[in-house]
Design an enzyme around this catalytic site. Structure first.
Site, mmCIF file in Angstrom:
data_model
loop_
_atom_site.group_PDB
_atom_site.id
_atom_site.type_symbol
_atom_site.label_atom_id
_atom_site.label_comp_id
_atom_site.label_asym_id
_atom_site.label_seq_id
_atom_site.Cartn_x
_atom_site.Cartn_y
_atom_site.Cartn_z
ATOM 1 N N ARG A 161 -4.367 20.070 -15.863
ATOM 2 C CA ARG A 161 -3.427 19.020 -16.258
ATOM 3 C C ARG A 161 -3.892 18.292 -17.514
ATOM 4 N NH1 ARG A 161 -0.271 14.787 -12.211
ATOM 5 N NH2 ARG A 161 0.854 13.669 -13.856
ATOM 6 N N ASN B 28 -2.504 16.391 -22.227
ATOM 7 C CA ASN B 28 -2.940 15.284 -23.080
ATOM 8 C C ASN B 28 -3.108 15.697 -24.542
ATOM 9 O OD1 ASN B 28 -3.112 13.254 -21.068
ATOM 10 N ND2 ASN B 28 -5.042 14.128 -20.347
ATOM 11 N N GLU C 278 -5.451 15.782 -12.429
ATOM 12 C CA GLU C 278 -6.000 15.919 -13.781
ATOM 13 C C GLU C 278 -7.503 16.230 -13.785
ATOM 14 O OE1 GLU C 278 -4.249 13.726 -17.540
ATOM 15 O OE2 GLU C 278 -5.870 12.538 -16.681
ATOM 16 N N LYS D 62 5.847 21.259 -16.825
ATOM 17 C CA LYS D 62 5.158 20.096 -16.255
ATOM 18 C C LYS D 62 4.982 20.276 -14.743
ATOM 19 C CE LYS D 62 3.604 15.736 -16.263
ATOM 20 N NZ LYS D 62 4.307 14.581 -16.816
ATOM 21 N N HIS E 244 -2.733 7.630 -28.072
ATOM 22 C CA HIS E 244 -2.847 6.409 -27.273
ATOM 23 C C HIS E 244 -3.635 5.339 -28.029
ATOM 24 C CE1 HIS E 244 -2.077 8.233 -22.982
ATOM 25 N NE2 HIS E 244 -1.010 8.192 -23.742
ATOM 26 N N GLU F 118 7.217 15.198 -27.610
ATOM 27 C CA GLU F 118 6.646 15.548 -26.313
ATOM 28 C C GLU F 118 7.075 16.960 -25.912
ATOM 29 O OE1 GLU F 118 3.840 14.220 -23.786
ATOM 30 O OE2 GLU F 118 4.892 12.688 -24.964
ATOM 31 N N ARG G 28 0.807 -1.230 0.000
ATOM 32 C CA ARG G 28 0.000 0.000 0.000
ATOM 33 C C ARG G 28 0.837 1.274 0.000
ATOM 34 N NH1 ARG G 28 -2.969 -3.453 3.505
ATOM 35 N NH2 ARG G 28 -4.943 -4.115 2.540
ATOM 36 N N LYS H 106 2.137 10.213 -12.296
ATOM 37 C CA LYS H 106 1.246 9.307 -13.020
ATOM 38 C C LYS H 106 1.964 7.982 -13.208
ATOM 39 C CE LYS H 106 -2.051 11.672 -16.021
ATOM 40 N NZ LYS H 106 -2.395 11.895 -17.446
ATOM 41 N N HIS I 221 6.288 6.002 -28.213
ATOM 42 C CA HIS I 221 5.211 6.835 -27.671
ATOM 43 C C HIS I 221 5.210 8.208 -28.342
ATOM 44 C CE1 HIS I 221 2.388 8.599 -24.863
ATOM 45 N NE2 HIS I 221 3.272 9.533 -24.553
ATOM 46 N N HIS J 227 -2.777 13.085 -27.209
ATOM 47 C CA HIS J 227 -2.729 11.777 -26.560
ATOM 48 C C HIS J 227 -4.007 10.954 -26.744
ATOM 49 C CE1 HIS J 227 0.880 13.405 -24.871
ATOM 50 N NE2 HIS J 227 1.102 12.354 -24.117
#
Length: 364
Positions: free
Chosen positions: A241, A245, A237, A227, A252, A185, A121, A143, A265, A248
């Site tokens: 934030r 994306n 997000e 960032k 993605h 990016e 945890r 993330k 990527h 993306h």
């Protein structure tokens, strides 16, 4: 040394940027005052390239470590790899006071970060990114996650590292394709926030003479600052934030539709940014001239592999499995001009389909 703070509601940490930093990381980690148990999660290739420097740095301050080497590559960022890492951590008797060290690119960082978030945890960890894309983006902001067959990063958590150590010297071992992947990016940051950074990335990509130079260092620092600022404003997000994306949603989907094997990527995001720009033009969100300039700059930033044999149906299926598809409404980040984007909801699927199908015909 460049130091960038990430100050969040429940935690805070620093991003350290300096050439040759990997040889000094041991002294930083020693200050965290964890138990002596340090576990490095990396790949065999990265360990061959950079493992000795990290080991020497730790040993100089009296720290020893265990190593878990996993397979690199986006198609290995899955639940099977997680299971392997969990089992090895158990055999090593990892405790909540142990420190995990993610040494690698975005895949290693995402896996190690999610392992840290979920094992017992929560176990503390630090990031040592070894690719340009990881240094400017994925190592920052907490993330973490892995992919499912149906979509990218569908299993994950927000879990912040205790520090991010960025050494631009580590990029000297990267192939050109991986540097170019990071440029996409970096260009994204310019498009969403900073026209000067946008111009710097274009110039750096066009002259591509060496990995290590002043311009590349500036790109890393400026991208990391953007960032960190956005993550500080919106850790989970909920709004700001989301602008990160840009490119993306469809990027993605393209990665998932090709089983994470055809594109890096950054290359997939390159295609995604072009498509987002074309959707913006279709909806009148960006002027025709600005849209054309943006699209041409992305196309000429570096060679983009063609989308041969891809079909709208496959892209659409994965797009609708994306995390950004909420309450049957897709959230797209669309450019208004270089340096400004807009979060747009409720774009008719027919508009997206028309743009994607036309693009597939043009570049297949």
């Amino acid at each position: 040394m460049k130091t960038i703070p990430v100050k969040l509601k429940e935690t805070a940490y620093q991003i350290y940027i300096q050439t040759g930093l990997i040889k000094k990381i041991g002294s930083f980690i020693n200050n965290f005052q964890h138990s002596p148990k340090i576990i490095v999660i990396s790949s065999h290739k990265i360990l061959r390239l950079h493992g000795e420097n990290l080991t020497s740095s730790l040993q100089r301050v009296g720290l020893n470590h265990e190593t878990i080497a996993i397979r690199d590559g986006e198609h290995h960022k899955n639940l099977s790899t997680l299971k392997i890492v969990y089992q090895k951590l158990a055999r090593l008797r990892t405790s909540r006071s142990s420190l995990l060290v993610a040494l690698g690119g975005g895949v290693i960082g995402d896996i190690a970060g999610f392992v840290a978030a979920s094992y017992l945890r929560g176990v503390p960890y630090v990031q040592i990114p070894t690719t340009l894309l990881a240094q400017i983006d994925s190592s920052i902001g907490g993330k973490t996650g892995v992919n499912l067959i149906s979509g990218k990063n569908l299993v994950g958590a927000f879990y912040q590292p205790q520090a991010v150590f960025i050494d631009p010297n580590l990029l000297n071992t990267l192939p050109k394709k991986e540097i170019e992947s990071g440029y996409y990016e970096a260009l994204k940051y310019g498009i969403i926030s900073d026209p000067k950074l946008y111009g710097l990335v274009i110039k750096q990509a066009l002259k591509f003479s060496s990995h290590q130079n002043t311009s590349l260092y500036k790109i890393i620092c400026k991208s990391a600052e953007i960032k960190a600022r956005i993550v500080t404003q919106d850790e989970r997000e909920s709004h700001d934030r989301m602008t990160l994306n840009f490119g993306h949603t469809l990027g993605h989907a393209i990665e998932a539709a090709t089983a994470y094997r055809k594109f890096t990527h950054g290359q997939a995001i390159g295609h995604g940014m072009i498509l987002a720009t074309q959707i913006a033009k279709q909806l009148g969100k960006i002027s025709a001239a600005e849209g054309e300039k943006l699209q041409n700059d992305i196309c000429h930033l570096a060679p983009l592999p063609r989308l041969n044999n891809l079909r709208w149906q496959s892209i659409c299926r994965h797009m609708l499995s994306d995390k950004k598809f909420i309450d049957n409404r897709l959230k797209f980040i669309l450019p208004r001009k270089i340096g400004k984007v807009e979060i747009v909801e409720g774009i008719p699927l027919a508009v997206i389909q028309t743009v994607v199908q036309k693009y597939l015909r043009e570049i297949s």
